[in-house]
Write a protein that holds these residues in place. Structure first.
Motif, PDB file in Angstrom:
ATOM      1  N   TRP A  36      34.282  31.486  46.870  1.00 16.90           N
ATOM      2  CA  TRP A  36      35.102  30.524  46.000  1.00 16.90           C
ATOM      3  C   TRP A  36      34.681  28.939  45.942  1.00 16.90           C
ATOM      4  N   TYR A  37      34.433  28.642  44.579  1.00 20.37           N
ATOM      5  CA  TYR A  37      34.201  27.309  44.465  1.00 20.37           C
ATOM      6  C   TYR A  37      35.048  26.573  43.753  1.00 20.37           C
ATOM      7  N   ARG A  38      35.143  25.252  43.633  1.00 22.19           N
ATOM      8  CA  ARG A  38      36.169  24.782  42.878  1.00 22.19           C
ATOM      9  C   ARG A  38      35.216  23.350  42.255  1.00 22.19           C
ATOM     10  N   GLN A  39      35.907  22.928  41.152  1.00 21.19           N
ATOM     11  CA  GLN A  39      35.484  21.578  40.636  1.00 21.19           C
ATOM     12  C   GLN A  39      36.272  20.781  39.997  1.00 21.19           C
ATOM     13  N   ALA A  40      36.837  19.618  40.556  1.00 23.88           N
ATOM     14  CA  ALA A  40      37.947  18.908  40.120  1.00 23.88           C
ATOM     15  C   ALA A  40      37.199  17.789  39.099  1.00 23.88           C
ATOM     16  N   PRO A  41      37.894  17.344  38.063  1.00 19.93           N
ATOM     17  CA  PRO A  41      37.601  16.274  37.049  1.00 19.93           C
ATOM     18  C   PRO A  41      36.554  15.174  37.745  1.00 19.93           C
ATOM     19  N   GLY A  42      35.480  15.048  37.279  1.00 19.40           N
ATOM     20  CA  GLY A  42      34.809  13.928  37.951  1.00 19.40           C
ATOM     21  C   GLY A  42      33.854  14.087  39.202  1.00 19.40           C
ATOM     22  N   LYS A  43      34.098  15.357  39.860  1.00 21.36           N
ATOM     23  CA  LYS A  43      33.534  15.834  41.076  1.00 21.36           C
ATOM     24  C   LYS A  43      32.626  16.912  40.959  1.00 21.36           C
ATOM     25  N   ASP A  72      37.872  43.421  47.971  1.00 19.74           N
ATOM     26  CA  ASP A  72      37.961  44.686  47.882  1.00 19.74           C
ATOM     27  C   ASP A  72      36.641  45.427  47.005  1.00 19.74           C
ATOM     28  N   ASN A  73      35.576  46.020  47.963  1.00 17.66           N
ATOM     29  CA  ASN A  73      34.527  46.418  47.065  1.00 17.66           C
ATOM     30  C   ASN A  73      34.557  47.664  46.413  1.00 17.66           C
ATOM     31  N   ALA A  74      35.695  48.270  46.419  1.00 18.22           N
ATOM     32  CA  ALA A  74      35.663  49.532  45.731  1.00 18.22           C
ATOM     33  C   ALA A  74      36.349  48.993  44.199  1.00 18.22           C
ATOM     34  N   LYS A  75      36.903  47.704  44.232  1.00 19.12           N
ATOM     35  CA  LYS A  75      37.172  47.019  42.921  1.00 19.12           C
ATOM     36  C   LYS A  75      36.376  46.050  42.579  1.00 19.12           C
ATOM     37  N   ASN A  76      35.306  45.814  43.092  1.00 16.79           N
ATOM     38  CA  ASN A  76      34.196  44.796  42.707  1.00 16.79           C
ATOM     39  C   ASN A  76      35.261  43.381  42.573  1.00 16.79           C
ATOM     40  N   THR A  77      36.231  43.181  43.538  1.00  8.81           N
ATOM     41  CA  THR A  77      36.885  42.080  43.336  1.00  8.81           C
ATOM     42  C   THR A  77      37.170  41.074  44.527  1.00  8.81           C
ATOM     43  N   VAL A  78      37.196  39.832  44.350  1.00  4.15           N
ATOM     44  CA  VAL A  78      37.200  38.746  45.415  1.00  4.15           C
ATOM     45  C   VAL A  78      38.415  38.189  45.367  1.00  4.15           C
ATOM     46  N   TYR A  79      39.396  37.917  46.204  1.00  7.59           N
ATOM     47  CA  TYR A  79      40.626  37.237  45.908  1.00  7.59           C
ATOM     48  C   TYR A  79      40.609  35.980  46.854  1.00  7.59           C
ATOM     49  N   LEU A  80      41.563  35.019  46.334  1.00  7.32           N
ATOM     50  CA  LEU A  80      41.838  33.860  47.226  1.00  7.32           C
ATOM     51  C   LEU A  80      43.090  33.586  46.943  1.00  7.32           C
ATOM     52  N   GLN A  81      43.890  33.831  48.269  1.00 11.28           N
ATOM     53  CA  GLN A  81      45.231  33.770  48.449  1.00 11.28           C
ATOM     54  C   GLN A  81      45.332  31.965  48.767  1.00 11.28           C
ATOM     55  N   MET A  82      46.126  31.291  48.099  1.00  7.71           N
ATOM     56  CA  MET A  82      46.362  29.838  48.003  1.00  7.71           C
ATOM     57  C   MET A  82      47.811  29.686  48.450  1.00  7.71           C
ATOM     58  N   THR A  83      48.056  28.820  49.775  1.00 13.85           N
ATOM     59  CA  THR A  83      49.513  28.716  49.834  1.00 13.85           C
ATOM     60  C   THR A  83      49.673  27.228  50.162  1.00 13.85           C
ATOM     61  N   SER A  84      50.842  26.710  50.323  1.00 11.83           N
ATOM     62  CA  SER A  84      50.978  25.250  50.824  1.00 11.83           C
ATOM     63  C   SER A  84      50.039  24.335  49.760  1.00 11.83           C
ATOM     64  N   LEU A  85      50.075  24.595  48.583  1.00 12.98           N
ATOM     65  CA  LEU A  85      49.249  23.899  47.846  1.00 12.98           C
ATOM     66  C   LEU A  85      49.366  22.335  47.527  1.00 12.98           C
ATOM     67  N   LYS A  86      48.423  21.694  47.260  1.00  6.88           N
ATOM     68  CA  LYS A  86      48.438  20.160  47.147  1.00  6.88           C
ATOM     69  C   LYS A  86      47.938  19.717  45.929  1.00  6.88           C
ATOM     70  N   PRO A  87      48.448  18.566  45.265  1.00  4.00           N
ATOM     71  CA  PRO A  87      47.725  17.838  44.090  1.00  4.00           C
ATOM     72  C   PRO A  87      46.087  17.855  44.324  1.00  4.00           C
ATOM     73  N   ASP A  88      45.822  17.837  45.551  1.00  2.01           N
ATOM     74  CA  ASP A  88      44.086  17.528  45.539  1.00  2.01           C
ATOM     75  C   ASP A  88      43.575  18.924  45.364  1.00  2.01           C
ATOM     76  N   ASP A  89      44.300  20.191  45.302  1.00  2.00           N
ATOM     77  CA  ASP A  89      43.826  21.363  44.990  1.00  2.00           C
ATOM     78  C   ASP A  89      43.479  21.535  43.525  1.00  2.00           C
ATOM     79  N   THR A  90      43.941  20.592  42.789  1.00  2.00           N
ATOM     80  CA  THR A  90      43.757  20.736  41.298  1.00  2.00           C
ATOM     81  C   THR A  90      42.496  20.750  40.913  1.00  2.00           C
ATOM     82  N   ALA A  91      42.020  21.968  40.194  1.00  3.79           N
ATOM     83  CA  ALA A  91      40.445  21.970  39.993  1.00  3.79           C
ATOM     84  C   ALA A  91      40.255  23.185  39.162  1.00  3.79           C
ATOM     85  N   VAL A  92      39.137  23.485  38.632  1.00  2.14           N
ATOM     86  CA  VAL A  92      38.840  24.920  38.046  1.00  2.14           C
ATOM     87  C   VAL A  92      38.211  25.625  39.112  1.00  2.14           C
ATOM     88  N   TYR A  93      38.417  26.869  39.313  1.00  2.00           N
ATOM     89  CA  TYR A  93      38.180  27.776  40.525  1.00  2.00           C
ATOM     90  C   TYR A  93      37.188  28.729  39.994  1.00  2.00           C
TER      91      TYR A  93
END
Length: 114
Positions: A36-43, A72-93
């Motif tokens: 999982w990658y993220r890109q915040a504005p200007g970064k 879950d390889n049977a579903k061809n899916t990768v997940y990202l559970q995010m908790t305790s989110l902070k304003p600095d986590d704001t980005a496109v993932y």
């Protein structure tokens, strides 16, 4: 060519949680380490979590203890559970494989704000 479709983003208050999903088309998902990658504005885009084909996981220091990656390889899916989110986590993932790159998907916007 594999197509990646991310979902699950949204607006959440600081301290909140979100679960992102990424579905990959094609048959090569299970044989690839994923990230999982993220890109915040200007970064630059940065990797925040990765998971190997055998389930090994690794996290950026900025999210360690708060984010959990799984697959879950049977579903061809990768997940990202995010908790305790902070304003600095704001980005496109985004998700993508760790070695080489498939074409990027559209990403999913995560906004952490009160």
């Amino acid at each position: 060519q594999v197509q990646l479709v991310e979902s699950g983003g949204g607006l959440v208050q600081p301290g909140g949680s979100l679960r992102l999903s990424c579905v990959a088309s094609g048959s090569s998902f299970s044989s690839n380490a994923m990230g999982w990658y993220r890109q915040a504005p200007g970064k630059q885009r940065e990797v925040v979590a990765e998971i190997g084909t055998g389930g090994y996981t690794n996290y950026a220091d900025s999210v360690k203890g708060r984010f959990t990656i799984s697959r879950d390889n049977a579903k061809n899916t990768v997940y990202l559970q995010m908790t305790s989110l902070k304003p600095d986590d704001t980005a496109v993932y985004y998700c993508n494989k760790r070695l080489g790159r498939w074409d990027w998907g559209q990403g999913t916007q995560v906004t952490v704000s009160s």
